[in-house]
Write a protein that holds these residues in place. Sequence first.
Motif, PDB file in Angstrom:
ATOM      1  N   LYS A   7       0.829  -1.204   0.000  1.00 21.83           N
ATOM      2  CA  LYS A   7       0.000   0.000   0.000  1.00 21.83           C
ATOM      3  C   LYS A   7       0.865   1.255   0.000  1.00 21.83           C
ATOM      4  O   LYS A   7       0.562   2.229  -0.681  1.00 21.83           O
ATOM      5  CB  LYS A   7      -0.903   0.006   1.237  1.00 21.83           C
ATOM      6  CG  LYS A   7      -2.290  -0.562   0.948  1.00 21.83           C
ATOM      7  CD  LYS A   7      -3.153  -0.459   2.176  1.00 21.83           C
ATOM      8  CE  LYS A   7      -4.448  -1.230   1.980  1.00 21.83           C
ATOM      9  NZ  LYS A   7      -5.136  -1.463   3.238  1.00 21.83           N
ATOM     10  N   GLN A  20      -7.783   3.413 -10.888  1.00 23.65           N
ATOM     11  CA  GLN A  20      -9.084   3.150 -11.513  1.00 23.65           C
ATOM     12  C   GLN A  20      -9.288   1.650 -11.721  1.00 23.65           C
ATOM     13  O   GLN A  20     -10.405   1.159 -11.710  1.00 23.65           O
ATOM     14  CB  GLN A  20      -9.243   3.932 -12.823  1.00 23.65           C
ATOM     15  CG  GLN A  20      -8.291   3.574 -13.937  1.00 23.65           C
ATOM     16  CD  GLN A  20      -8.981   2.920 -15.107  1.00 23.65           C
ATOM     17  OE1 GLN A  20     -10.179   2.959 -15.229  1.00 23.65           O
ATOM     18  NE2 GLN A  20      -8.198   2.281 -15.969  1.00 23.65           N
ATOM     19  N   LYS A  21      -8.184   0.923 -11.826  1.00 21.65           N
ATOM     20  CA  LYS A  21      -8.317  -0.518 -11.970  1.00 21.65           C
ATOM     21  C   LYS A  21      -8.763  -1.157 -10.649  1.00 21.65           C
ATOM     22  O   LYS A  21      -9.586  -2.063 -10.626  1.00 21.65           O
ATOM     23  CB  LYS A  21      -6.976  -1.106 -12.409  1.00 21.65           C
ATOM     24  CG  LYS A  21      -7.088  -2.518 -12.932  1.00 21.65           C
ATOM     25  CD  LYS A  21      -5.729  -3.053 -13.340  1.00 21.65           C
ATOM     26  CE  LYS A  21      -5.682  -4.539 -13.109  1.00 21.65           C
ATOM     27  NZ  LYS A  21      -4.317  -5.062 -13.163  1.00 21.65           N
ATOM     28  N   ALA A  24     -12.443   0.113  -9.843  1.00 15.19           N
ATOM     29  CA  ALA A  24     -13.496  -0.237 -10.801  1.00 15.19           C
ATOM     30  C   ALA A  24     -14.528  -1.241 -10.276  1.00 15.19           C
ATOM     31  O   ALA A  24     -15.721  -0.954 -10.306  1.00 15.19           O
ATOM     32  CB  ALA A  24     -12.880  -0.720 -12.098  1.00 15.19           C
ATOM     33  N   PRO A  25     -14.085  -2.413  -9.757  1.00 13.43           N
ATOM     34  CA  PRO A  25     -15.116  -3.382  -9.349  1.00 13.43           C
ATOM     35  C   PRO A  25     -16.055  -2.835  -8.282  1.00 13.43           C
ATOM     36  O   PRO A  25     -17.257  -3.120  -8.321  1.00 13.43           O
ATOM     37  CB  PRO A  25     -14.302  -4.567  -8.813  1.00 13.43           C
ATOM     38  CG  PRO A  25     -12.931  -4.063  -8.609  1.00 13.43           C
ATOM     39  CD  PRO A  25     -12.732  -2.960  -9.595  1.00 13.43           C
ATOM     40  N   TYR A  26     -15.521  -2.017  -7.366  1.00  9.78           N
ATOM     41  CA  TYR A  26     -16.385  -1.464  -6.315  1.00  9.78           C
ATOM     42  C   TYR A  26     -17.411  -0.494  -6.898  1.00  9.78           C
ATOM     43  O   TYR A  26     -18.565  -0.479  -6.506  1.00  9.78           O
ATOM     44  CB  TYR A  26     -15.539  -0.764  -5.248  1.00  9.78           C
ATOM     45  CG  TYR A  26     -14.639  -1.722  -4.506  1.00  9.78           C
ATOM     46  CD1 TYR A  26     -15.163  -2.590  -3.562  1.00  9.78           C
ATOM     47  CD2 TYR A  26     -13.278  -1.770  -4.792  1.00  9.78           C
ATOM     48  CE1 TYR A  26     -14.354  -3.481  -2.901  1.00  9.78           C
ATOM     49  CE2 TYR A  26     -12.454  -2.673  -4.133  1.00  9.78           C
ATOM     50  CZ  TYR A  26     -12.999  -3.523  -3.190  1.00  9.78           C
ATOM     51  OH  TYR A  26     -12.195  -4.420  -2.542  1.00  9.78           O
ATOM     52  N   PHE A  28     -18.503  -0.613  -9.918  1.00 12.22           N
ATOM     53  CA  PHE A  28     -19.415  -1.376 -10.771  1.00 12.22           C
ATOM     54  C   PHE A  28     -20.514  -2.081  -9.967  1.00 12.22           C
ATOM     55  O   PHE A  28     -21.630  -2.250 -10.450  1.00 12.22           O
ATOM     56  CB  PHE A  28     -18.653  -2.419 -11.605  1.00 12.22           C
ATOM     57  CG  PHE A  28     -17.774  -1.812 -12.660  1.00 12.22           C
ATOM     58  CD1 PHE A  28     -17.828  -0.450 -12.933  1.00 12.22           C
ATOM     59  CD2 PHE A  28     -16.896  -2.601 -13.395  1.00 12.22           C
ATOM     60  CE1 PHE A  28     -17.010   0.118 -13.912  1.00 12.22           C
ATOM     61  CE2 PHE A  28     -16.087  -2.044 -14.375  1.00 12.22           C
ATOM     62  CZ  PHE A  28     -16.135  -0.682 -14.624  1.00 12.22           C
ATOM     63  N   VAL A  29     -20.173  -2.536  -8.761  1.00  7.67           N
ATOM     64  CA  VAL A  29     -21.209  -3.225  -7.977  1.00  7.67           C
ATOM     65  C   VAL A  29     -21.984  -2.255  -7.079  1.00  7.67           C
ATOM     66  O   VAL A  29     -22.959  -2.627  -6.459  1.00  7.67           O
ATOM     67  CB  VAL A  29     -20.649  -4.382  -7.112  1.00  7.67           C
ATOM     68  CG1 VAL A  29     -19.996  -5.431  -7.988  1.00  7.67           C
ATOM     69  CG2 VAL A  29     -19.695  -3.867  -6.056  1.00  7.67           C
ATOM     70  N   PRO A  31     -24.100   0.308  -7.666  1.00 10.57           N
ATOM     71  CA  PRO A  31     -25.532   0.582  -7.850  1.00 10.57           C
ATOM     72  C   PRO A  31     -26.418  -0.373  -7.065  1.00 10.57           C
ATOM     73  O   PRO A  31     -27.383   0.040  -6.429  1.00 10.57           O
ATOM     74  CB  PRO A  31     -25.742   0.395  -9.354  1.00 10.57           C
ATOM     75  CG  PRO A  31     -24.431   0.689  -9.951  1.00 10.57           C
ATOM     76  CD  PRO A  31     -23.406   0.210  -8.966  1.00 10.57           C
TER      77      PRO A  31
END
Lengths: 329, 289
Positions: A7, A20-21, A24-26, A28-29, A31
Amino acid sequence: MTTTTKKEIQRKSFNWNTFQKDAAPYVFVSPFFILFAIFGLLPIVFSLVLAFSSWNSAAGLSTMKFVGLSNFTYVLAEPEFRTTIYNTLWIAIVSGLPQHMVAIPLAYILHTQVKRFKHFFTAAFLVPYVTSTVAIAIVISVLFSEQRGIVNQFLLWLNDFPILGSIIPDKDGENYIKWTFDRNYTKPLLCILIFWRYFGYNTVLYLAGLQTISSDIYEAAEVDGASRIQQFWYITLPLLRPIAYFATIGTVVGNLNLFDEVLILLSGPPAGGQDHSGETIGYYLYYNAFIANDMGAAAAVAWLLFILVLIITVLTNLAFGRSANSTEA
Amino acid sequence: MTTSLNKPTKVRSLEQRALGGKLALNGVLLFMAIFTLAPLYLMFVLATYAKGHTFDLPVHTWFGTDMPLNYQILLEKANFWRAFWNSTYISIMSVAFTLFFCSLGGYAFAMYEFKGKKIMFGLLLGTVLIPGLLGLVPYYLIMQQIGWVGKPIALYFPGAANAFGIFLMRQYIISSIPKELMEAARIDGCSEFRIYWAVVLPLLGPVMATLGLTTLIGSWNAFSNALVMLREQETFTLPLVLRSLQGLSTTEWGALLLGTSIATIPLLILFVFTSRQLVSGITSGAVKG
């Protein structure tokens, strides 16, 4: 240790691409979790508070008062509530069991006997599922109309036959069956409607289950001299268990939450049929919340319904020999 | 070789027996198909008969000529096409948002490794078990607070990102989209959202059709939610308008059945062409992929 150093390295050299990589998943999920928090979780927490409160919804939130269990004791003491529990369970069983008893053999026939018209039949069975409850209920009220509905006319016609006539309820032809009113017929009417609507859906589920059973097993059984009935009984049924579990849970939960059909078909007068004979818990909840304006009682009903659904789901799990907390279907 | 002499007769008898059984079984299927289709057929037929002829005996089995009359009454009694448009609008928005949110979420759960993924996915699946009626009352109050009562958005937005859709998308993406595709796009300098939008989304055709169809059917037919949320005639959807017609003191059966027919036709047409997708939508939750 390794994670902190990692970190630190990341923090030192901030890089938009890696950030952003990772994010991204956070994003995206999110909503789902945001919408669920606002429109799913918050109402549930709120309804728990409501169930223990007395509140005049027209006068704003400030009039909310903690009243302990009095909503629950009030609802449980209401004879009407007990009637709706009885009705809901009655309808759940009488409409639910036949659905599966018809769907399983039907799916088996479709799977083993039909090739060319398989798709036609599945589609035909699914048509009611695609049609709206309102449209269906309106057609049903034409078919089951008291005076000149086709169903009553058909029953009258059956009267003329010597043996059949004795089992037809209205022999004299004067008192037509008041399907949407008479306390003896509101529940059967709802059951007919639900059966019509969903047996095709269940047939499709079982058909999907049958297609996952390898034909090798049947071939082996045939070599051993097992008849078709034996194959059905000793191979098909046991192997259909996972699907049967899924389909049963769907039927049980759906039937316990029954509401639309009651509201449209038994809109009355009196609403819910004679002596509340066709009134379900869902309808009772709706009535308390939006017509009697007793939000506290409605919330208490909702939680009692939830407990009932939970108990019956656990019982279904036990019947299928699964542990209650298994989420797999 | 000698046995082959006896064989033909034996085979024929077996075949005959099988044929008889097959006919009987097909008869059962045909009977059930009539059972499901007859009420709807009758709905279309009776939509073409004027008031007072709905309950004629013997039952009408072929179309009449009073449809224009029924149509006139339908337009007089209700703002039918307005409701048709409302339903169309809500359904289209519902499908669009559901497909976007669910494919995005399903894509994340299928293709990324991230902290808390397992717990999040477990939570997501757990929400399926919560009965819709449980939060109905406060759900309405929240809608009141944010001013969505009476607005179409109340019907298409809150349920757009749902567990079923995300699960369906995840299953499909896992089984059909290779992770190498993502890597290749990254090397080409695509942002993460662009990979989803430009690379993955175009490949999701079949599952989009499946989820879009089930969403469309649910949205087009939604009744109780619309009943609670919509108060003005202007915003009524088809199910609400049809029900309000039934409540009138003298029900105009011909007009009402014409209304239900028109409301049912779009879905039936769609269903005829896409029933395979619908079947895979129904069964995808039941059969482990």
